[in-house]
Design a protein around this motif. Structure first.
Motif, PDB file in Angstrom:
ATOM      1  N   ILE A  16      44.083  38.813  53.876  1.00 49.89           N
ATOM      2  CA  ILE A  16      43.418  38.207  52.409  1.00 49.89           C
ATOM      3  C   ILE A  16      44.682  37.916  51.635  1.00 49.89           C
ATOM      4  O   ILE A  16      44.610  36.560  51.033  1.00 49.89           O
ATOM      5  N   ARG A  17      45.964  38.344  51.612  1.00 49.31           N
ATOM      6  CA  ARG A  17      47.021  37.639  51.046  1.00 49.31           C
ATOM      7  C   ARG A  17      47.533  36.338  51.337  1.00 49.31           C
ATOM      8  O   ARG A  17      47.998  35.490  50.826  1.00 49.31           O
ATOM      9  N   ALA A  18      47.335  36.351  52.795  1.00 49.58           N
ATOM     10  CA  ALA A  18      47.659  34.843  53.288  1.00 49.58           C
ATOM     11  C   ALA A  18      46.976  33.711  52.742  1.00 49.58           C
ATOM     12  O   ALA A  18      47.814  32.674  52.687  1.00 49.58           O
TER      13      ALA A  18
ATOM     14  N   ALA B 178      36.770  43.699  48.747  1.00 48.09           N
ATOM     15  CA  ALA B 178      38.080  43.298  47.898  1.00 48.09           C
ATOM     16  C   ALA B 178      38.445  41.743  48.050  1.00 48.09           C
ATOM     17  O   ALA B 178      39.081  41.227  47.302  1.00 48.09           O
ATOM     18  N   GLU B 179      38.035  41.344  49.195  1.00 43.04           N
ATOM     19  CA  GLU B 179      38.171  39.838  49.552  1.00 43.04           C
ATOM     20  C   GLU B 179      37.726  38.962  48.494  1.00 43.04           C
ATOM     21  O   GLU B 179      38.079  37.904  48.112  1.00 43.04           O
TER      22      GLU B 179
ATOM     23  N   ILE C  47      44.175  42.217  43.363  1.00 44.74           N
ATOM     24  CA  ILE C  47      43.310  43.019  44.270  1.00 44.74           C
ATOM     25  C   ILE C  47      43.268  44.451  44.095  1.00 44.74           C
ATOM     26  O   ILE C  47      42.107  45.154  44.575  1.00 44.74           O
ATOM     27  N   ALA C  48      44.558  45.139  43.902  1.00 46.99           N
ATOM     28  CA  ALA C  48      44.486  46.546  43.674  1.00 46.99           C
ATOM     29  C   ALA C  48      43.839  46.975  42.508  1.00 46.99           C
ATOM     30  O   ALA C  48      43.346  48.104  42.312  1.00 46.99           O
TER      31      ALA C  48
ATOM     32  N   ARG D 173      34.925  35.765  55.211  1.00 51.88           N
ATOM     33  CA  ARG D 173      35.556  36.543  56.453  1.00 51.88           C
ATOM     34  C   ARG D 173      35.841  35.840  57.603  1.00 51.88           C
ATOM     35  O   ARG D 173      35.068  34.813  57.920  1.00 51.88           O
ATOM     36  N   THR D 174      37.148  35.947  58.178  1.00 51.32           N
ATOM     37  CA  THR D 174      37.425  35.308  59.405  1.00 51.32           C
ATOM     38  C   THR D 174      38.040  36.418  60.293  1.00 51.32           C
ATOM     39  O   THR D 174      38.564  37.041  60.088  1.00 51.32           O
TER      40      THR D 174
END
Length: 529
Positions: free
Chosen positions: A490-492, A516-517, A505-506, A527-528
């Motif tokens: 997700i961060r990417a 969360a995404e 996110i946290a 989603r991937t």
């Protein structure tokens, strides 16, 4: 949602009290068979009602989907009823409800002790329900023996440990006197469990395991795919550790390198606690200096010996969060002390698995910016339901994700601490492999213990304790690395700084990763695989 939470708290008063909700600290709740059955029926009605509800905003939709995921998981688990299979369903609420309020001390003893006495009066009834509800055809000997180990600590815990936490002599005496009938009920339960004959299995099976991954954790894949992810991750980490091991002991044998590093450990359990406290403060300053997260106002993390009642069943460090529905931001990092009956060699092995090379990773995971930072910060989220329901696939995933983050930031600045950091990660990859294999009937307990002792740097005794935990708590062990990988993914694609990503996110809670995404990216999240 408010109506649902009122229902949930009334049926789970120990959970409500743990979270800091007012008005639930005087009772343990109803543990009779009819109460469990009624809750299962009402959960199905709540799921139908909430699934049909429309949401005015993304946050409302996330709240609804969070509760629905939890309800789907609980409904699925009705086919695997813990209350018929495992004494822990009765013991854990008693131990937690007695210990946690006195540990946190959010109220004066004049209020804490009467509440504890009220709950003590209910202990005989709860343990009677345990004896009545355990099904010989469903309960597994492994789970019963695990519960027996806990039950044997009950008398001392209630008559000595808990009163010993009370400072006022008069209140202490009242609590000790009230504890005696409850202690006698524990004695009766111990005798019952010692004689209890059962033939059930602890293996959950692939179908239910995969259902929980897809419907409760919202991962989009099942047990077989998760097992493969763990196998691939282990192989990648093994290759990296061979490279680092050369800088530790001149060979690619990272297990031998870790064995040598584990010989450098604190001399006593008390020294272990003191060194963890120093490492926790060092991690906090490192995170603050690099401005990686926003700290909650007034947050504080105490580093204490693990509670007596947890020592027979938990062999690793763990964390007690501040109650998110109360104002406190003080958490506790529990250092894994051994039971009193451990031999000197067993104590030494526990110290070896908390070596000085490993301490930085563990302190980061449990405290800064791991569990303590996350749970003290997310307690400020205005959405009540996010404070009530969270999944270990996020909370444990977050704590392992930040271990990698701090490696990237240079915190593990020696070959020894770098190798130990990677060892913590490969240990979590091994957990994925073992947990899925155990519950999908592809691995025996003995094979699992050997795997954990040879594919990660665990002593045989710690490996045994770990596998025992996996048998009793299916799907939890894979949550660490699975969540960390998902958060990295997700961060990417996040547009913003590291600090903005971490806070967003946290701070959104401890959500299933699919939610969360959405919280991180908004409506456009996809989603991937």
């Amino acid at each position: 949602m408010d109506e649902f939470l009122k229902w949930y708290f009334s049926h789970h008063p120990v959970v409500a009290g743990f979270l800091g909700a007012e008005g639930y600290d005087h009772t343990l709740g109803d543990f009779t068979a009819s109460a469990f059955t009624l809750r299962e029926q009402e959960q199905a009605r709540w799921l139908e009602r909430l699934s049909a509800a429309e949401s005015a905003s993304l946050d409302d939709a996330i709240d609804r989907d969070l509760v629905c995921s939890q309800l789907r998981g609980s409904i699925a688990l009705a086919s695997w009823p813990e209350w018929r299979r495992d004494p822990a369903a009765y013991l854990s609420p008693i131990f937690n409800s007695m210990y946690t309020p006195l540990q946190r001390r959010l109220k004066p003893e004049s209020e804490l002790v009467p509440a504890a006495i009220s709950r003590l009066a209910e202990v005989p009834g709860v343990l009677a329900a345990c004896r009545a509800n355990l099904d010989p055809d469903l309960a597994a000997p492994l789970l019963v023996q695990r519960g027996l180990g806990q039950a044997r600590t009950g008398r001392n815990f209630l008559t000595r440990t808990i009163p010993g936490m009370v400072e006022d002599p008069e209140l202490r005496a009242k609590l000790a006197a009230a504890a005696e009938p409850a202690a006698e009920a524990f004695d009766q339960l111990v005798a019952f469990l010692e004689a209890f004959q059962c033939g059930g299995t602890w293996r959950m099976g692939e179908r239910l395991y995969s259902t929980l991954l897809r419907e409760r954790e919202l991962l989009g894949y099942g047990a077989a795919e998760l097992h493969e992810k763990g196998t691939v991750a282990w192989a990648e980490l093994d290759a990296r550790m061979r490279e680092v091991a050369v800088r530790v002991n001149g060979t690619e044998d990272w297990r031998a390198a870790m064995e040598s590093l584990m010989d450098d450990h604190p001399p006593t359990l008390a020294d272990m606690r003191a060194e963890y406290e120093a490492e926790t403060q060092r991690a906090r300053e490192f995170v603050r200096e690099r401005d990686l997260v926003t700290f909650a106002d007034g947050e504080e993390c105490h580093v204490l010996p693990s509670a007596e009642y947890t020592r027979p069943i938990l062999s690793v460090a763990h964390y007690l969060a501040p109650p998110p529905l109360a104002g406190s931001r003080t958490g506790v990092f529990f250092v894994p002390y051994t039971p009193d009956d451990f031999t000197p060699e067993q104590v030494r092995q526990r110290l070896r698995t908390n070596s000085r090379a490993q301490m930085p990773s563990i302190a980061v995971h449990e405290a800064y910016p791991g569990h303590h930072w996350h749970l003290s910060y997310m307690a400020g989220n205005p959405r009540t339901v996010r404070k009530v329901f969270r999944t270990s696939y996020f909370t444990e995933g977050w704590a392992l994700y930040v271990e990698k983050l701090l490696h990237e930031q240079g915190y593990f600045d020696t070959p020894a601490t770098e190798l130990a950091h990677l060892d913590c990660r490969i240990f979590r990859a091994a957990r994925i492999v073992v947990d899925t294999a155990l519950h999908c009937e592809d691995m025996s307990i003995e094979e699992a213990e050997t795997f954990m002792a040879t594919k990660a740097s665990l002593s045989p005794g710690t490996a045994q304790g770990e596998v025992n935990r996996y048998c009793a708590w299916p799907t939890q062990a894979p949550s660490y690395l699975t969540g960390a990988i998902e958060i990295d993914r997700i961060r990417a694609s996040f547009q913003g700084s590291l600090k903005e990503f971490h806070d967003k996110i946290a701070g959104s809670g401890g959500l299933p990763l699919g939610l969360a995404e959405k919280a991180a990216h908004g409506e456009g999240a996809r989603r991937t695989e």
